[in-house]
Design a protein around this motif. Sequence first.
Motif, mmCIF file in Angstrom:
data_model
loop_
_atom_site.group_PDB
_atom_site.id
_atom_site.type_symbol
_atom_site.label_atom_id
_atom_site.label_comp_id
_atom_site.label_asym_id
_atom_site.label_seq_id
_atom_site.Cartn_x
_atom_site.Cartn_y
_atom_site.Cartn_z
ATOM 1 N N ARG A 19 3.809 0.616 20.428
ATOM 2 C CA ARG A 19 4.771 -0.261 19.770
ATOM 3 C C ARG A 19 6.072 0.461 19.476
ATOM 4 O O ARG A 19 7.158 -0.071 19.735
ATOM 5 N N GLU A 20 5.986 1.677 18.937
ATOM 6 C CA GLU A 20 7.209 2.416 18.617
ATOM 7 C C GLU A 20 7.964 2.813 19.877
ATOM 8 O O GLU A 20 9.199 2.818 19.894
ATOM 9 N N GLU A 21 7.234 3.137 20.935
ATOM 10 C CA GLU A 21 7.885 3.475 22.199
ATOM 11 C C GLU A 21 8.665 2.284 22.739
ATOM 12 O O GLU A 21 9.811 2.415 23.175
ATOM 13 N N VAL A 22 8.050 1.105 22.692
ATOM 14 C CA VAL A 22 8.731 -0.112 23.140
ATOM 15 C C VAL A 22 9.945 -0.384 22.257
ATOM 16 O O VAL A 22 11.036 -0.708 22.744
ATOM 17 N N ALA A 47 8.894 -8.194 28.782
ATOM 18 C CA ALA A 47 7.577 -7.572 28.903
ATOM 19 C C ALA A 47 7.387 -6.998 30.304
ATOM 20 O O ALA A 47 6.848 -5.896 30.472
ATOM 21 N N GLU A 48 7.856 -7.724 31.310
ATOM 22 C CA GLU A 48 7.750 -7.227 32.687
ATOM 23 C C GLU A 48 8.608 -5.983 32.881
ATOM 24 O O GLU A 48 8.190 -5.009 33.521
ATOM 25 N N ALA A 49 9.821 -6.002 32.330
ATOM 26 C CA ALA A 49 10.717 -4.849 32.481
ATOM 27 C C ALA A 49 10.137 -3.601 31.826
ATOM 28 O O ALA A 49 10.313 -2.481 32.323
ATOM 29 N N LEU A 50 9.428 -3.802 30.720
ATOM 30 C CA LEU A 50 8.860 -2.677 29.978
ATOM 31 C C LEU A 50 7.462 -2.286 30.455
ATOM 32 O O LEU A 50 6.973 -1.218 30.127
ATOM 33 N N PRO A 55 1.731 -9.522 23.669
ATOM 34 C CA PRO A 55 1.389 -9.221 22.265
ATOM 35 C C PRO A 55 1.983 -7.895 21.783
ATOM 36 O O PRO A 55 2.471 -7.797 20.655
ATOM 37 N N THR A 56 1.960 -6.871 22.649
ATOM 38 C CA THR A 56 2.553 -5.585 22.269
ATOM 39 C C THR A 56 4.057 -5.744 22.075
ATOM 40 O O THR A 56 4.637 -5.215 21.116
ATOM 41 N N LEU A 57 4.689 -6.469 22.992
ATOM 42 C CA LEU A 57 6.133 -6.698 22.882
ATOM 43 C C LEU A 57 6.454 -7.434 21.592
ATOM 44 O O LEU A 57 7.408 -7.084 20.887
ATOM 45 N N ARG A 58 5.654 -8.440 21.253
ATOM 46 C CA ARG A 58 5.931 -9.220 20.043
ATOM 47 C C ARG A 58 5.867 -8.344 18.798
ATOM 48 O O ARG A 58 6.658 -8.523 17.871
ATOM 49 N N GLU A 59 4.924 -7.396 18.763
ATOM 50 C CA GLU A 59 4.849 -6.489 17.621
ATOM 51 C C GLU A 59 6.138 -5.677 17.476
ATOM 52 O O GLU A 59 6.658 -5.500 16.375
ATOM 53 N N SER A 60 6.646 -5.210 18.604
ATOM 54 C CA SER A 60 7.886 -4.419 18.577
ATOM 55 C C SER A 60 9.071 -5.286 18.190
ATOM 56 O O SER A 60 9.945 -4.855 17.424
ATOM 57 N N LEU A 61 9.100 -6.504 18.701
ATOM 58 C CA LEU A 61 10.205 -7.402 18.363
ATOM 59 C C LEU A 61 10.207 -7.709 16.871
ATOM 60 O O LEU A 61 11.271 -7.739 16.237
ATOM 61 N N GLN A 62 9.034 -7.919 16.292
ATOM 62 C CA GLN A 62 8.971 -8.202 14.861
ATOM 63 C C GLN A 62 9.417 -7.000 14.043
ATOM 64 O O GLN A 62 10.049 -7.144 12.994
ATOM 65 N N GLN A 63 9.101 -5.799 14.516
ATOM 66 C CA GLN A 63 9.570 -4.590 13.841
ATOM 67 C C GLN A 63 11.095 -4.547 13.830
ATOM 68 O O GLN A 63 11.718 -4.224 12.806
ATOM 69 N N LEU A 64 11.715 -4.906 14.956
ATOM 70 C CA LEU A 64 13.175 -4.870 15.056
ATOM 71 C C LEU A 64 13.819 -6.026 14.288
ATOM 72 O O LEU A 64 14.941 -5.897 13.804
#
Length: 224
Positions: A19-22, A47-50, A55-64
């Motif tokens: 999550r932090e890496e994303v 998500a494709e680019a990363l 679900p992992t992307l959403r966690e990172s987006l919510q952090q930001l």
Amino acid sequence: MPEPAVTLSGGVVVSSTRREEVSSRIRRALLTGELRPGQRIKEVHLAEALGVSRPTLRESLQQLVHEGALVQVPYKGIHVAQPTAEELRDVAEVRMPLETMAALRLARDPHGPAMDGVREALAVHLAAIGTGDALQAHVTHIGLHKAIWDLADSPTLRKIWPLVGSQVHVALTVDQAVRHDPERDALLHRRLVRVIEEGDEAAITAEVEEHIRRSVDEVLRRLT
């Protein structure tokens, strides 16, 4: 208009700190302009680019979103924060008296452990600038200003930082994205810390105000 390509280089994320890496790679895209202010985040494409699951992307987006770099608009999804000129000036007006208060408190003991902490935060920031890594320079820039607040030995300032810090984060992100000038960055922050060390109250007040106001004025000139 088609969405710009977001390369977000670095390959597929496979570490346990996914999550932090994303989140870091999205922050880098914000700083480099790959993700533009106001742009809608399209989860499938990102998500494709990363190379990560949604679900992992959403966690990172919510952090930001929590940090203020992104905003969640009801019924319209998540967008890159796009502060207005008035909002940027408001953040500066809030920061100036509070950061001045912190600096004046630090100046009471220029050789004490609190100022040692500020000097250490400055050294970390200057080292990050020296690497040429815009993301690390941005992170340590925020870290230096947070250290000034945290080390001023004021419970009130520590309580206020989480409220103001997210807006400072956004303002500094915009600053970094539109005005990348590492030499100037290093010069201004060396001078800010030196003025605090010297302890002249009038000089500290003037320097903090100039530091913050000049930054927002230059950003607004470049955005208009």
